[in-house]
Scaffold this motif. Structure first.
Motif, PDB file in Angstrom:
ATOM      1  N   VAL A 171       0.876  -1.166   0.000  1.00 38.04           N
ATOM      2  CA  VAL A 171       0.000   0.000   0.000  1.00 38.04           C
ATOM      3  C   VAL A 171       0.915   1.217   0.000  1.00 38.04           C
ATOM      4  CG1 VAL A 171      -1.807   1.262   1.213  1.00 38.04           C
ATOM      5  CG2 VAL A 171      -1.846  -1.242   1.184  1.00 38.04           C
ATOM      6  N   VAL A 172       0.983   1.907  -1.154  1.00 43.22           N
ATOM      7  CA  VAL A 172       1.940   3.001  -1.322  1.00 43.22           C
ATOM      8  C   VAL A 172       1.417   4.342  -0.828  1.00 43.22           C
ATOM      9  CG1 VAL A 172       3.175   1.917  -3.217  1.00 43.22           C
ATOM     10  CG2 VAL A 172       1.237   3.401  -3.734  1.00 43.22           C
ATOM     11  N   HIS A 173       0.103   4.455  -0.708  1.00 45.32           N
ATOM     12  CA  HIS A 173      -0.460   5.719  -0.217  1.00 45.32           C
ATOM     13  C   HIS A 173      -1.900   5.485   0.226  1.00 45.32           C
ATOM     14  CE1 HIS A 173      -0.489  10.060   0.213  1.00 45.32           C
ATOM     15  NE2 HIS A 173      -1.703  10.060  -0.299  1.00 45.32           N
ATOM     16  N   VAL A 174      -2.268   6.148   1.308  1.00 45.25           N
ATOM     17  CA  VAL A 174      -3.646   6.100   1.803  1.00 45.25           C
ATOM     18  C   VAL A 174      -4.095   7.538   1.989  1.00 45.25           C
ATOM     19  CG1 VAL A 174      -5.147   5.395   3.689  1.00 45.25           C
ATOM     20  CG2 VAL A 174      -3.279   3.914   2.983  1.00 45.25           C
ATOM     21  N   HIS A 175      -5.238   7.856   1.423  1.00 50.29           N
ATOM     22  CA  HIS A 175      -5.761   9.208   1.517  1.00 50.29           C
ATOM     23  C   HIS A 175      -7.255   9.147   1.765  1.00 50.29           C
ATOM     24  CE1 HIS A 175      -5.910  13.484   0.776  1.00 50.29           C
ATOM     25  NE2 HIS A 175      -4.609  13.463   0.644  1.00 50.29           N
ATOM     26  N   CYS A 176      -7.728   9.927   2.712  1.00 48.61           N
ATOM     27  CA  CYS A 176      -9.150   9.894   3.032  1.00 48.61           C
ATOM     28  C   CYS A 176      -9.955  10.925   2.259  1.00 48.61           C
ATOM     29  CB  CYS A 176      -9.360  10.093   4.532  1.00 48.61           C
ATOM     30  SG  CYS A 176      -8.822   8.660   5.465  1.00 48.61           S
ATOM     31  N   ARG A 177      -9.301  11.761   1.505  1.00 46.10           N
ATOM     32  CA  ARG A 177     -10.028  12.716   0.659  1.00 46.10           C
ATOM     33  C   ARG A 177      -9.643  12.449  -0.785  1.00 46.10           C
ATOM     34  NH1 ARG A 177     -13.076  16.775   1.525  1.00 46.10           N
ATOM     35  NH2 ARG A 177     -12.084  17.883  -0.154  1.00 46.10           N
ATOM     36  N   GLY A 178     -10.629  12.114  -1.569  1.00 47.40           N
ATOM     37  CA  GLY A 178     -10.378  11.745  -2.945  1.00 47.40           C
ATOM     38  C   GLY A 178      -9.916  12.883  -3.830  1.00 47.40           C
ATOM     39  N   ALA A 179     -10.201  14.138  -3.425  1.00 46.78           N
ATOM     40  CA  ALA A 179      -9.856  15.277  -4.261  1.00 46.78           C
ATOM     41  C   ALA A 179      -8.360  15.328  -4.576  1.00 46.78           C
ATOM     42  CB  ALA A 179     -10.297  16.569  -3.590  1.00 46.78           C
ATOM     43  N   ASP A 180      -7.525  14.917  -3.647  1.00 45.69           N
ATOM     44  CA  ASP A 180      -6.084  14.933  -3.868  1.00 45.69           C
ATOM     45  C   ASP A 180      -5.562  13.623  -4.443  1.00 45.69           C
ATOM     46  OD1 ASP A 180      -5.947  17.513  -2.748  1.00 45.69           O
ATOM     47  OD2 ASP A 180      -5.862  16.660  -0.731  1.00 45.69           O
ATOM     48  N   ALA A 181      -6.410  12.636  -4.524  1.00 47.94           N
ATOM     49  CA  ALA A 181      -5.972  11.308  -4.957  1.00 47.94           C
ATOM     50  C   ALA A 181      -5.470  11.301  -6.395  1.00 47.94           C
ATOM     51  CB  ALA A 181      -7.109  10.301  -4.807  1.00 47.94           C
ATOM     52  N   CYS A 182      -6.106  12.064  -7.266  1.00 47.87           N
ATOM     53  CA  CYS A 182      -5.706  12.061  -8.679  1.00 47.87           C
ATOM     54  C   CYS A 182      -4.247  12.479  -8.836  1.00 47.87           C
ATOM     55  CB  CYS A 182      -6.618  12.960  -9.494  1.00 47.87           C
ATOM     56  SG  CYS A 182      -8.323  12.367  -9.545  1.00 47.87           S
ATOM     57  N   GLY A 183      -3.834  13.508  -8.114  1.00 50.91           N
ATOM     58  CA  GLY A 183      -2.438  13.946  -8.166  1.00 50.91           C
ATOM     59  C   GLY A 183      -1.486  12.885  -7.653  1.00 50.91           C
TER      60      GLY A 183
END
Length: 91
Positions: free
Chosen positions: A38-50
């Motif tokens: 798991v290389v990254h976990v983010h709880c807000r999808g808005a920044d996920a694309c970047g």
């Protein structure tokens, strides 16, 4: 237990979802799998694309909500990151 086949590549996964409990549960489940990182976990999808563009994971698990940008964002990701498989969660 050691790795049985060192030629099997590690699958790099990025998780992004507006529901922390879902992200935490997926991360906990995947951390026990030998060939998954798991290389990254983010709880807000808005920044996920970047992060998907920067990290180029093999799989990106995304919450398909307004927070991510919905289907237009998915189409853009498919265009710019064709090697990344997208797994989508619908609200």
């Amino acid at each position: 237990m050691g790795r049985e086949n060192a030629l099997v590549p590690t699958i790099r996964v990025l998780l992004a979802d507006g529901e922390p409990i879902r992200v935490d549960g997926l991360r906990a489940r995947l951390q026990g799998v030998e060939d998954i990182d798991v290389v990254h976990v983010h709880c807000r999808g808005a920044d996920a694309c970047g992060h998907i563009v920067d990290l180029a994971p093999d799989i990106a698990a995304l919450d398909l909500s307004r927070d991510v940008g919905g289907l237009p964002a998915v189409a853009a990701l498919h265009e710019t990151q064709p090697a990344t498989l997208l797994m989508l969660f619908a609200p």
